[in-house]
Design a protein around this motif. Structure first.
Motif, PDB file in Angstrom:
ATOM      1  N   LEU A   1      34.057  42.646  46.220  1.00 45.89           N
ATOM      2  CA  LEU A   1      34.705  41.729  45.661  1.00 45.89           C
ATOM      3  C   LEU A   1      35.432  41.916  44.369  1.00 45.89           C
ATOM      4  CD1 LEU A   1      32.897  40.233  47.769  1.00 45.89           C
ATOM      5  CD2 LEU A   1      31.939  38.470  45.877  1.00 45.89           C
ATOM      6  N   GLU A   2      36.590  41.647  44.119  1.00 43.20           N
ATOM      7  CA  GLU A   2      37.402  42.011  42.954  1.00 43.20           C
ATOM      8  C   GLU A   2      37.915  40.591  42.103  1.00 43.20           C
ATOM      9  OE1 GLU A   2      40.960  44.083  43.884  1.00 43.20           O
ATOM     10  OE2 GLU A   2      39.817  45.668  44.894  1.00 43.20           O
ATOM     11  N   LEU A   3      36.919  40.475  40.899  1.00 41.01           N
ATOM     12  CA  LEU A   3      36.895  39.304  40.389  1.00 41.01           C
ATOM     13  C   LEU A   3      37.978  39.056  39.223  1.00 41.01           C
ATOM     14  CD1 LEU A   3      32.975  38.925  39.950  1.00 41.01           C
ATOM     15  CD2 LEU A   3      34.357  37.839  41.694  1.00 41.01           C
ATOM     16  N   GLY A   4      39.192  38.554  39.707  1.00 39.72           N
ATOM     17  CA  GLY A   4      39.839  37.927  38.503  1.00 39.72           C
ATOM     18  C   GLY A   4      40.205  38.964  37.432  1.00 39.72           C
ATOM     19  N   SER A   5      40.517  38.617  36.295  1.00 40.28           N
ATOM     20  CA  SER A   5      40.766  39.340  35.131  1.00 40.28           C
ATOM     21  C   SER A   5      39.584  39.599  34.406  1.00 40.28           C
ATOM     22  CB  SER A   5      41.906  38.778  34.376  1.00 40.28           C
ATOM     23  OG  SER A   5      41.393  37.618  33.756  1.00 40.28           O
ATOM     24  N   ALA A   6      39.256  40.714  33.719  1.00 43.52           N
ATOM     25  CA  ALA A   6      38.384  41.153  32.997  1.00 43.52           C
ATOM     26  C   ALA A   6      37.609  39.840  32.014  1.00 43.52           C
ATOM     27  CB  ALA A   6      38.344  42.450  32.209  1.00 43.52           C
ATOM     28  N   GLY A   7      36.401  39.657  32.389  1.00 43.02           N
ATOM     29  CA  GLY A   7      35.922  38.827  31.371  1.00 43.02           C
ATOM     30  C   GLY A   7      36.046  37.387  31.735  1.00 43.02           C
ATOM     31  N   GLU A   8      36.989  37.006  32.765  1.00 43.11           N
ATOM     32  CA  GLU A   8      37.564  35.552  33.249  1.00 43.11           C
ATOM     33  C   GLU A   8      36.273  35.065  33.828  1.00 43.11           C
ATOM     34  OE1 GLU A   8      40.931  35.452  35.398  1.00 43.11           O
ATOM     35  OE2 GLU A   8      40.853  33.339  35.641  1.00 43.11           O
ATOM     36  N   MET A   9      35.930  33.898  33.491  1.00 45.71           N
ATOM     37  CA  MET A   9      34.773  33.046  34.097  1.00 45.71           C
ATOM     38  C   MET A   9      35.424  32.051  35.054  1.00 45.71           C
ATOM     39  SD  MET A   9      31.976  33.864  32.790  1.00 45.71           S
ATOM     40  CE  MET A   9      32.358  35.459  32.162  1.00 45.71           C
ATOM     41  N   LEU A  10      34.956  31.897  36.287  1.00 46.32           N
ATOM     42  CA  LEU A  10      35.347  31.210  37.392  1.00 46.32           C
ATOM     43  C   LEU A  10      36.668  31.489  37.717  1.00 46.32           C
ATOM     44  CD1 LEU A  10      33.703  27.697  36.686  1.00 46.32           C
ATOM     45  CD2 LEU A  10      32.750  29.198  38.020  1.00 46.32           C
ATOM     46  N   ALA A  11      36.972  32.835  37.837  1.00 47.84           N
ATOM     47  CA  ALA A  11      38.291  33.392  38.239  1.00 47.84           C
ATOM     48  C   ALA A  11      38.719  32.839  39.357  1.00 47.84           C
ATOM     49  CB  ALA A  11      38.109  34.811  38.258  1.00 47.84           C
ATOM     50  N   ARG A  12      40.019  32.249  39.191  1.00 51.32           N
ATOM     51  CA  ARG A  12      40.729  31.676  40.540  1.00 51.32           C
ATOM     52  C   ARG A  12      41.511  32.835  41.248  1.00 51.32           C
ATOM     53  NH1 ARG A  12      39.949  27.644  37.197  1.00 51.32           N
ATOM     54  NH2 ARG A  12      39.540  25.585  37.960  1.00 51.32           N
ATOM     55  N   GLY A  13      41.623  33.929  40.498  1.00 56.16           N
ATOM     56  CA  GLY A  13      42.745  35.084  41.085  1.00 56.16           C
ATOM     57  C   GLY A  13      41.746  36.086  41.620  1.00 56.16           C
ATOM     58  N   SER A  14      40.514  35.835  42.390  1.00 56.65           N
ATOM     59  CA  SER A  14      39.722  36.961  42.988  1.00 56.65           C
ATOM     60  C   SER A  14      40.412  37.367  44.318  1.00 56.65           C
ATOM     61  CB  SER A  14      38.321  36.540  42.958  1.00 56.65           C
ATOM     62  OG  SER A  14      37.869  35.935  41.458  1.00 56.65           O
ATOM     63  N   CYS A  15      39.730  38.497  44.642  1.00 54.79           N
ATOM     64  CA  CYS A  15      40.272  39.245  45.971  1.00 54.79           C
ATOM     65  C   CYS A  15      39.172  39.570  46.605  1.00 54.79           C
ATOM     66  CB  CYS A  15      41.399  40.075  45.859  1.00 54.79           C
ATOM     67  SG  CYS A  15      42.987  39.393  45.127  1.00 54.79           S
ATOM     68  N   ILE A  16      39.267  39.623  48.114  1.00 48.77           N
ATOM     69  CA  ILE A  16      38.101  40.281  48.778  1.00 48.77           C
ATOM     70  C   ILE A  16      38.795  41.607  49.441  1.00 48.77           C
ATOM     71  CG2 ILE A  16      36.594  40.003  50.668  1.00 48.77           C
ATOM     72  CD1 ILE A  16      36.400  36.939  50.150  1.00 48.77           C
ATOM     73  N   ARG A  17      38.406  42.808  48.926  1.00 48.70           N
ATOM     74  CA  ARG A  17      39.177  44.018  49.576  1.00 48.70           C
ATOM     75  C   ARG A  17      38.182  44.302  50.827  1.00 48.70           C
ATOM     76  NH1 ARG A  17      38.183  49.162  48.011  1.00 48.70           N
ATOM     77  NH2 ARG A  17      37.280  48.386  46.041  1.00 48.70           N
ATOM     78  N   VAL A  18      38.676  44.461  51.893  1.00 49.61           N
ATOM     79  CA  VAL A  18      38.389  45.205  53.261  1.00 49.61           C
ATOM     80  C   VAL A  18      38.298  46.564  53.145  1.00 49.61           C
ATOM     81  CG1 VAL A  18      38.147  44.677  55.687  1.00 49.61           C
ATOM     82  CG2 VAL A  18      38.546  42.868  54.095  1.00 49.61           C
ATOM     83  N   GLU A  19      37.346  47.311  53.302  1.00 47.74           N
ATOM     84  CA  GLU A  19      37.307  48.856  53.436  1.00 47.74           C
ATOM     85  C   GLU A  19      36.654  49.149  54.725  1.00 47.74           C
ATOM     86  OE1 GLU A  19      35.117  51.750  50.893  1.00 47.74           O
ATOM     87  OE2 GLU A  19      36.942  51.186  49.684  1.00 47.74           O
TER      88      GLU A  19
END
Length: 390
Positions: free
Chosen positions: A110-128
């Motif tokens: 899980l890559e959560l939005g920008s640093a320190g952002e709460m309830l980040a809407r721009g998060s991604c799920i990286r598959v490895e």
């Protein structure tokens, strides 16, 4: 409105005389008798919905066991219907979140939005991809995606998740929703109980929306929306496919969702409150009042959650019905005037301990849900006008 904080707007008064309490109880009884409360049937219908969706997910797991799609976990009922109330009498949406785990040989990061952002809407799920050659994997005849030749993989094994539902290295919301749409259509006829309903799958790019109409004379309709999510650690917070208010959301973007935490909060309150508690009916009545206005039911729900943790639960009985409605009105007005409404789960020490939050949620500064009013004087003036008209 007296000059005090929004958390002190409770109109409860332990010294109310018995006559006033009796009057309020009479009004509460009158409202209970003459207002229709569809919430009384919600629990029964929620169980029907959970059973149907559970059957769908069991089929998904059994039929796709040799594929490498996300592993769908038991659905979690979220949203107003599963919290025990409904903003609309005849337009209930039964919403469920389907947690996903990575298939064999894959990992989610899980890559959560920008640093320190709460309830980040721009998060991604990286598959490895992960090596399955060693490490005690019980994967039968599975070939390792990392170390077997490409030609052998192509001939003898279904493609990896990276090749089916991802865009680049990231899990794609729209591809995931479309995959599940196709799956539902293809297996509906074998779902237990499906012959009782006519199925219509509504177009939706970030969820799976079903309209089920009873085949009997009643022609009663159920609307079910299934959203997808990946759990953040062991918390009740998920990265969710649920739509946001953004004009454009890239298909690889997932938003942090507190929907499971909210459902658990209302169930916690239901266990703690007296049997004749009216807190859900207060929420429902006010939600009906706000239909057609610019106020969101989420803002209203947030107000009620704050009040439930600052007003004794013994003060939410039928006799207190009007007092609590007045509290909700005062609290909302106070927040509008201050252009500030704190998100319930961020930086709030009153969140019940049984709700599991990431550590930074509890330590965070409160997030202002009315920030848009603070930034837009015209929107603030319009909101105040709408409030006066309620």
């Amino acid at each position: 409105l007296r000059k005090r904080s929004c958390e002190e707007v409770s109109s409860s008064d332990e010294n109310q005389d018995e006559e006033e309490g009796s009057d309020h109880e009479d009004v509460g009884r009158l409202l209970e008798e003459h207002i229709q409360w569809p919430v009384q049937n919600l629990a029964k219908v929620c169980q029907v919905v959970e059973d149907l969706v559970g059957d769908l997910l069991n089929l998904n797991r059994s039929l796709l066991v040799n594929n490498f799609f996300p592993v769908l976990q038991p659905a979690i009922g979220v949203g107003s219907a599963f919290e025990g109330w409904s903003p609309r009498e005849n337009d209930v949406v039964y919403r469920l979140l389907i947690p996903m785990k990575p298939p064999r040989g894959h990992a989610f990061h899980l890559e959560l939005g920008s640093a320190g952002e709460m309830l980040a809407r721009g998060s991604c799920i990286r598959v490895e991809l992960e090596c399955t050659c060693t490490g005690g994997w019980l994967v039968g005849d599975m070939l390792c995606f990392l170390h077997h030749p490409e030609e052998e993989l192509r001939k003898n094994q279904c493609p990896s998740l990276l090749r089916t539902l991802c865009t680049g290295p990231y899990l794609d919301v729209e591809k995931t929703a479309l995959w599940f749409h196709h799956f539902v259509r293809s297996v509906w006829v074998v779902v237990p109980g499906s012959h009782h309903y006519d199925l219509r799958v509504h177009p939706s790019s970030r969820s799976c929306k079903l309209q089920l109409t009873r085949t009997n004379a009643s022609r009663r309709t159920l609307v079910i929306e299934m959203i997808f999510g990946v759990q953040q650690g062991d918390s009740d917070i998920f990265l969710s496919s649920q739509s946001t208010n953004a004009i454009f959301t890239p298909s690889t973007m997932w938003s942090q969702s507190c929907a499971v935490a909210e459902m658990k909060f209302f169930r916690h309150m239901a266990r703690q409150a007296p049997d004749d508690s009216f807190h859900l009916k207060c929420l429902q009545v006010f939600a009906r009042i706000l239909v057609g206005t610019g106020f969101s039911t989420y803002a209203l729900k947030t107000v009620v959650m704050h009040l439930l943790t600052t007003t004794p639960l013994s003060g939410w009985r039928r006799r207190d019905f009007l007092l609590r409605l007045e509290d909700i009105m005062r609290y909302l007005r106070c927040c509008l005037e201050k252009k500030h409404l704190d998100h319930f789960f961020l930086g709030n020490e009153r969140v019940p301990e049984e709700i599991i939050l990431p550590s930074y949620f509890r330590m965070a500064e409160p997030l202002n849900l009315f920030q848009h009013l603070a930034q837009d004087p015209a929107a603030h003036a319009e909101a105040l006008r709408e409030f006066v008209d309620l």
